[in-house]
Motif scaffolding. Sequence first.
Motif, mmCIF file in Angstrom:
data_model
loop_
_atom_site.group_PDB
_atom_site.id
_atom_site.type_symbol
_atom_site.label_atom_id
_atom_site.label_comp_id
_atom_site.label_asym_id
_atom_site.label_seq_id
_atom_site.Cartn_x
_atom_site.Cartn_y
_atom_site.Cartn_z
ATOM 1 N N TYR A 183 0.857 -1.116 -0.089
ATOM 2 C CA TYR A 183 0.180 0.081 -0.065
ATOM 3 C C TYR A 183 0.984 1.234 0.012
ATOM 4 O O TYR A 183 0.473 2.060 -0.570
ATOM 5 C CB TYR A 183 -0.847 0.063 1.117
ATOM 6 C CG TYR A 183 -2.004 -0.925 1.083
ATOM 7 C CD1 TYR A 183 -2.829 -1.477 -0.042
ATOM 8 C CD2 TYR A 183 -2.306 -1.733 2.052
ATOM 9 C CE1 TYR A 183 -3.734 -2.297 -0.189
ATOM 10 C CE2 TYR A 183 -3.580 -2.578 2.132
ATOM 11 C CZ TYR A 183 -3.989 -3.149 0.933
ATOM 12 O OH TYR A 183 -4.959 -3.924 0.778
ATOM 13 N N THR B 189 2.018 1.780 -3.340
ATOM 14 C CA THR B 189 0.820 2.212 -4.271
ATOM 15 C C THR B 189 0.658 3.622 -3.918
ATOM 16 O O THR B 189 0.543 4.380 -5.210
ATOM 17 C CB THR B 189 -0.502 1.733 -3.880
ATOM 18 O OG1 THR B 189 -0.350 0.201 -4.083
ATOM 19 C CG2 THR B 189 -1.577 1.866 -4.579
ATOM 20 N N ARG C 36 3.462 5.324 -6.095
ATOM 21 C CA ARG C 36 3.167 5.290 -7.514
ATOM 22 C C ARG C 36 1.993 6.375 -8.005
ATOM 23 O O ARG C 36 2.205 7.144 -8.982
ATOM 24 C CB ARG C 36 2.743 3.802 -7.752
ATOM 25 C CG ARG C 36 2.431 3.350 -9.350
ATOM 26 C CD ARG C 36 1.971 2.251 -9.428
ATOM 27 N NE ARG C 36 0.447 2.483 -9.381
ATOM 28 C CZ ARG C 36 -0.337 1.431 -8.868
ATOM 29 N NH1 ARG C 36 0.140 0.600 -8.127
ATOM 30 N NH2 ARG C 36 -1.491 1.632 -8.765
ATOM 31 N N GLY D 161 0.165 1.835 -12.790
ATOM 32 C CA GLY D 161 1.119 0.654 -12.537
ATOM 33 C C GLY D 161 1.303 -0.393 -13.563
ATOM 34 O O GLY D 161 1.227 -1.250 -13.668
ATOM 35 N N HIS E 228 10.773 4.208 -6.015
ATOM 36 C CA HIS E 228 9.443 3.530 -6.824
ATOM 37 C C HIS E 228 10.139 2.374 -7.846
ATOM 38 O O HIS E 228 9.617 1.132 -7.461
ATOM 39 C CB HIS E 228 8.700 4.438 -7.822
ATOM 40 C CG HIS E 228 7.766 3.809 -8.754
ATOM 41 N ND1 HIS E 228 7.427 4.140 -10.012
ATOM 42 C CD2 HIS E 228 6.684 2.831 -8.539
ATOM 43 C CE1 HIS E 228 6.654 3.533 -10.515
ATOM 44 N NE2 HIS E 228 6.166 2.624 -9.555
ATOM 45 N N ASP F 199 5.711 -1.277 -7.672
ATOM 46 C CA ASP F 199 4.405 -0.581 -8.145
ATOM 47 C C ASP F 199 3.397 -0.779 -6.907
ATOM 48 O O ASP F 199 2.420 0.152 -6.884
ATOM 49 C CB ASP F 199 3.708 -1.273 -9.432
ATOM 50 C CG ASP F 199 4.548 -0.704 -10.596
ATOM 51 O OD1 ASP F 199 4.513 -1.290 -11.610
ATOM 52 O OD2 ASP F 199 4.953 0.452 -10.664
ATOM 53 N N GLY F 200 3.442 -1.638 -6.056
ATOM 54 C CA GLY F 200 2.464 -1.846 -4.967
ATOM 55 C C GLY F 200 1.367 -2.327 -5.491
ATOM 56 O O GLY F 200 1.222 -3.191 -6.158
ATOM 57 N N ALA G 119 -1.675 -2.539 -9.223
ATOM 58 C CA ALA G 119 -1.058 -2.177 -10.374
ATOM 59 C C ALA G 119 -1.559 -3.083 -11.404
ATOM 60 O O ALA G 119 -2.160 -4.302 -11.099
ATOM 61 C CB ALA G 119 0.394 -2.565 -10.207
ATOM 62 N N ARG H 206 2.516 -5.724 -12.366
ATOM 63 C CA ARG H 206 3.751 -5.786 -11.603
ATOM 64 C C ARG H 206 4.859 -6.583 -12.067
ATOM 65 O O ARG H 206 4.423 -7.464 -12.987
ATOM 66 C CB ARG H 206 3.287 -6.292 -10.210
ATOM 67 C CG ARG H 206 2.422 -5.213 -9.289
ATOM 68 C CD ARG H 206 2.051 -5.737 -8.170
ATOM 69 N NE ARG H 206 1.701 -7.235 -8.071
ATOM 70 C CZ ARG H 206 0.231 -7.443 -8.275
ATOM 71 N NH1 ARG H 206 -0.678 -6.705 -8.494
ATOM 72 N NH2 ARG H 206 -0.006 -8.792 -8.191
#
Length: 131
Positions: free
Chosen positions: A6, A9, A12, A66, A114, A119-120, A123, A126
């Motif tokens: 998170y 995210t 990103r 993402g 990042h 990308d968390g 996305a 990923r």
Amino acid sequence: MMQTAYAFTLLRVALGLMWLSHALLKILVFTLPGADQFFVAHGFPAHSVYPVVAAELAGGLMILLGFHGRAASLALLPVLIGAAGVHLPNGWVFSAAGGGWEYPLFLIVASLAHALGGDGAFALRRVGAPA
């Protein structure tokens, strides 16, 4: 582990929105011809603003969604390095006349974080995810 996803995210999304807002600033506020004049005044080739804005729009969208966002963050580093160079003579604080180099430097570090961290959550694609 989910908290880390998170956190990346948030990073990103913030980076993606920053790139999109800076591209739209050049288009809607400064206008492309005005931004082009600014670029030329700082030693960049005439009309170089056009590929920069295209990269900011495409890269910002990729980062936001993402979709190969980590690669987009790395690909946009030359734009940030150029911005830092333009603002270097103005000093540290970005709120100084002409803007300082603090903000572009922070964005370089955030982009590297990042690219290294991922990308968390949420996305579209990923690293390690099926193509």
